[in-house]
Scaffold this active site. Structure first.
Site, mmCIF file in Angstrom:
data_model
loop_
_atom_site.group_PDB
_atom_site.id
_atom_site.type_symbol
_atom_site.label_atom_id
_atom_site.label_comp_id
_atom_site.label_asym_id
_atom_site.label_seq_id
_atom_site.Cartn_x
_atom_site.Cartn_y
_atom_site.Cartn_z
ATOM 1 N N GLY A 14 19.108 -6.235 24.768
ATOM 2 C CA GLY A 14 18.053 -5.784 25.721
ATOM 3 C C GLY A 14 17.388 -5.063 23.920
ATOM 4 O O GLY A 14 17.302 -3.805 24.701
ATOM 5 N N ARG A 17 12.673 -2.755 23.965
ATOM 6 C CA ARG A 17 12.840 -0.992 24.371
ATOM 7 C C ARG A 17 13.606 -0.196 24.500
ATOM 8 O O ARG A 17 14.552 -0.563 23.951
ATOM 9 C CB ARG A 17 11.678 -0.670 25.021
ATOM 10 C CG ARG A 17 12.664 -1.004 26.318
ATOM 11 C CD ARG A 17 12.011 -0.468 27.719
ATOM 12 N NE ARG A 17 12.714 -0.241 28.882
ATOM 13 C CZ ARG A 17 12.964 -1.126 30.434
ATOM 14 N NH1 ARG A 17 11.905 -2.454 30.384
ATOM 15 N NH2 ARG A 17 14.083 -1.086 31.304
ATOM 16 N N ILE A 19 17.464 2.425 23.239
ATOM 17 C CA ILE A 19 17.830 2.143 22.829
ATOM 18 C C ILE A 19 18.278 1.181 21.455
ATOM 19 O O ILE A 19 18.754 0.831 20.728
ATOM 20 C CB ILE A 19 19.507 2.870 23.678
ATOM 21 C CG1 ILE A 19 18.793 4.763 23.936
ATOM 22 C CG2 ILE A 19 20.367 2.792 22.871
ATOM 23 C CD1 ILE A 19 20.317 4.757 24.680
ATOM 24 N N ASP A 64 18.551 -13.418 28.710
ATOM 25 C CA ASP A 64 19.058 -12.623 30.111
ATOM 26 C C ASP A 64 20.947 -12.474 30.067
ATOM 27 O O ASP A 64 21.551 -13.835 30.268
ATOM 28 C CB ASP A 64 18.557 -13.206 30.887
ATOM 29 C CG ASP A 64 19.281 -12.930 32.226
ATOM 30 O OD1 ASP A 64 20.013 -11.815 32.657
ATOM 31 O OD2 ASP A 64 17.951 -13.236 33.244
ATOM 32 N N ASN A 91 24.371 -4.200 24.503
ATOM 33 C CA ASN A 91 22.347 -2.986 24.955
ATOM 34 C C ASN A 91 22.321 -3.198 26.497
ATOM 35 O O ASN A 91 22.474 -1.666 26.911
ATOM 36 C CB ASN A 91 21.624 -2.680 23.690
ATOM 37 C CG ASN A 91 20.923 -2.156 24.339
ATOM 38 O OD1 ASN A 91 20.839 -0.295 23.834
ATOM 39 N ND2 ASN A 91 19.628 -2.335 24.645
ATOM 40 N N SER A 143 28.678 4.993 27.749
ATOM 41 C CA SER A 143 27.447 5.548 28.650
ATOM 42 C C SER A 143 28.750 7.035 29.300
ATOM 43 O O SER A 143 29.561 7.206 29.460
ATOM 44 C CB SER A 143 27.199 5.691 29.922
ATOM 45 O OG SER A 143 26.633 6.599 30.798
ATOM 46 N N SER A 145 28.517 8.671 31.153
ATOM 47 C CA SER A 145 29.207 8.988 33.139
ATOM 48 C C SER A 145 29.554 7.824 33.624
ATOM 49 O O SER A 145 29.817 8.006 34.295
ATOM 50 C CB SER A 145 27.680 8.436 33.532
ATOM 51 O OG SER A 145 26.582 6.922 33.164
ATOM 52 N N TYR A 156 26.529 1.484 38.848
ATOM 53 C CA TYR A 156 26.323 1.701 37.650
ATOM 54 C C TYR A 156 27.497 2.673 36.633
ATOM 55 O O TYR A 156 28.105 2.050 35.795
ATOM 56 C CB TYR A 156 25.625 2.781 36.883
ATOM 57 C CG TYR A 156 24.535 2.796 35.902
ATOM 58 C CD1 TYR A 156 23.560 1.903 35.086
ATOM 59 C CD2 TYR A 156 24.895 4.121 34.802
ATOM 60 C CE1 TYR A 156 23.601 2.288 34.129
ATOM 61 C CE2 TYR A 156 24.935 4.166 33.696
ATOM 62 C CZ TYR A 156 23.971 3.500 32.883
ATOM 63 O OH TYR A 156 23.935 3.911 31.905
ATOM 64 N N LYS A 160 30.210 1.022 33.826
ATOM 65 C CA LYS A 160 29.543 1.941 32.666
ATOM 66 C C LYS A 160 31.238 1.684 32.070
ATOM 67 O O LYS A 160 32.120 1.808 30.435
ATOM 68 C CB LYS A 160 28.937 2.449 31.770
ATOM 69 C CG LYS A 160 27.310 2.686 32.126
ATOM 70 C CD LYS A 160 27.286 1.449 30.710
ATOM 71 C CE LYS A 160 26.198 1.212 30.775
ATOM 72 N NZ LYS A 160 25.642 0.293 29.698
HETATM 73 P P1 NAP Z 1 15.842 1.151 28.900
HETATM 74 O O1 NAP Z 1 15.146 0.899 27.975
HETATM 75 O O2 NAP Z 1 15.733 0.498 30.819
HETATM 76 O O3 NAP Z 1 16.157 -0.541 28.058
HETATM 77 C C1 NAP Z 1 17.121 -1.250 29.117
HETATM 78 C C2 NAP Z 1 16.776 -2.663 28.067
HETATM 79 O O4 NAP Z 1 17.493 -3.185 28.894
HETATM 80 C C3 NAP Z 1 15.756 -2.874 28.769
HETATM 81 O O5 NAP Z 1 15.054 -4.047 27.026
HETATM 82 C C4 NAP Z 1 15.764 -4.183 29.219
HETATM 83 O O6 NAP Z 1 15.038 -5.291 28.965
HETATM 84 C C5 NAP Z 1 17.124 -4.623 28.914
HETATM 85 N N1 NAP Z 1 17.770 -5.621 29.989
HETATM 86 C C6 NAP Z 1 17.711 -4.834 31.414
HETATM 87 N N2 NAP Z 1 18.851 -5.713 32.040
HETATM 88 C C7 NAP Z 1 18.405 -7.464 31.042
HETATM 89 C C8 NAP Z 1 19.163 -8.669 31.347
HETATM 90 N N3 NAP Z 1 19.273 -8.743 32.464
HETATM 91 N N4 NAP Z 1 19.520 -9.043 30.179
HETATM 92 C C9 NAP Z 1 18.724 -9.067 28.843
HETATM 93 N N5 NAP Z 1 17.966 -7.509 28.543
HETATM 94 C C10 NAP Z 1 18.298 -6.540 30.403
HETATM 95 O O7 NAP Z 1 16.701 1.683 29.387
HETATM 96 P P2 NAP Z 1 18.240 2.425 27.860
HETATM 97 O O8 NAP Z 1 17.767 3.876 28.157
HETATM 98 O O9 NAP Z 1 17.312 1.956 26.323
HETATM 99 O O10 NAP Z 1 19.260 1.778 27.583
HETATM 100 C C11 NAP Z 1 19.823 0.777 26.750
HETATM 101 C C12 NAP Z 1 21.705 1.832 26.708
HETATM 102 O O11 NAP Z 1 21.573 2.453 27.262
HETATM 103 C C13 NAP Z 1 21.840 0.268 28.411
HETATM 104 O O12 NAP Z 1 23.377 -0.063 27.859
HETATM 105 C C14 NAP Z 1 22.322 2.093 28.932
HETATM 106 O O13 NAP Z 1 23.222 2.113 30.195
HETATM 107 C C15 NAP Z 1 22.371 2.773 28.318
HETATM 108 N N6 NAP Z 1 22.436 4.512 28.570
HETATM 109 C C16 NAP Z 1 21.802 5.066 28.108
HETATM 110 C C17 NAP Z 1 21.197 6.665 28.498
HETATM 111 C C18 NAP Z 1 19.940 6.833 28.765
HETATM 112 O O14 NAP Z 1 19.699 8.520 28.927
HETATM 113 N N7 NAP Z 1 19.116 6.369 28.629
HETATM 114 C C19 NAP Z 1 21.831 6.918 28.765
HETATM 115 C C20 NAP Z 1 23.377 6.462 28.648
HETATM 116 C C21 NAP Z 1 24.176 5.424 28.626
HETATM 117 P P3 NAP Z 1 13.706 -5.673 30.280
HETATM 118 O O15 NAP Z 1 12.220 -4.925 29.724
HETATM 119 O O16 NAP Z 1 13.543 -7.272 30.100
HETATM 120 O O17 NAP Z 1 14.276 -5.259 31.735
#
Ligand code: NAP
Length: 264
Positions: A14, A17, A19, A64, A91, A143, A145, A156, A160
């Protein structure tokens, strides 16, 4: 120049974009050859090209995590191409807000297929390569959460929370084989996963309410991930590192600039 990951090959899921991209870029800047993976080749290629344009080593793959056979094939191919795989960053994840009363089986299963099952089988595929090397580091993104539920999506949160115990188990099973498994639990971070935090007014309010002056930015996760991947963390195994500016375990008021009054 940061060379903490020089000579290492790091695969980030992932990474197109948010993180994942920040961690991929941070690892490239620390000297790793980064395998940038995304679900679409255009995004993976574009991000890898950005790293190469910055003078780093990068390679693009379509991955994926919900496709176990495809994941195994990508990881084997990467190991074959580079001769080794040193770091895996799990990620990729999804978050679809839904109240518990409205949660569907399909949505529940999808969260678990990507966030937990996908993460595990990605780890297993990487570990099968790393065990041959007797060396490797796996970093799982959980997370806060997982610990502090907030009513947005119980599907979710359960994935996590699962990532934390999965990390501890794999750290014990695979530590003796030379593979360290650690976890990072970010707090609220401004990415597409939480669209409200991309609204400048909401973000400004959240920043003002935070302890360190701003809520999480994707780059805040890069340093901790590089550390856990590096030899500096060679005796760190099974931990969950909370990266949320201190929010999770603070129930007091935010200090308004002055020193906190000393406790009686
Ligand atoms: P994000 O911008 O939505 O990025 C998620 C990434 O995961 C995207 O690149 C997405 O790619 C990819 N993804 C989704 N489904 C997938 C699959 N089946 N196979 C491969 N890639 C897939 O979110 P983010 O905030 O950067 O999240 C990154 C990590 O941080 C996650 O594990 C999330 O749970 C964790 N996190 C985030 C937050 C927050 O507040 N943002 C807080 C705590 C933890 P596509 O473009 O192809 O969908």
């Amino acid at each position: 120049m940061d060379r903490r990951l020089a000579g290492m090959v790091a695969l980030v899921t992932g990474a197109g974009r948010g993180i994942g991209w920040a961690i991929a870029r941070g690892m490239a800047r620390a000297g790793a050859t980064v395998v940038v993976t995304a679900r679409t080749s255009a995004i993976a290629e574009q991000r890898a090209a950005e790293l190469v344009a910055e003078g780093h080593q990068a390679h693009a793959e379509v991955l994926d995590v919900a496709d176990t056979a495809g994941t195994r094939a990508v990881i084997e191919r990467v190991a074959e191409t580079f001769g080794h795989l040193d770091v895996l960053v799990n990620n990729a994840a999804i978050l679809t807000p839904r109240s518990a009363l409205e949660m569907t089986e399909e949505l529940w299963d999808r969260h678990h297929a990507v966030n937990l099952r996908g993460l595990f089988f990605c780890s297993q595929a990487a570990a099968r390569v790393m065990v041959r090397q007797r060396r490797g580091a796996i970093i799982n993104i959980s997370s806060t959460s997982a610990i502090l539920a907030a009513g947005t999506s119980v599907a979710y949160y359960t994935t996590k929370a699962g990532v934390i115990i999965l990390t501890r188990d794999l750290a014990g099973e695979w530590g003796p084989l030379g593979i360290r498994v650690n976890c990072i639990a970010p707090g609220g971070t401004a990415t597409q996963m939480v669209p409200s935090l991309l609204d400048p007014a909401v973000k400004a309010h959240a920043d003002a309410s935070s302890l360190l002056g701003h809520i999480g930015e994707p780059d805040d996760l890069a340093g901790p991930a590089v550390f856990l991947a590096s030899d500096e963390a060679s005796h760190v195994n099974g931990v969950t590192l909370i990266v949320d500016g201190g929010a999770a375990f603070w129930r007091g008021r935010r200090s308004l600039g002055g020193p906190h009054p000393l406790p009686p």
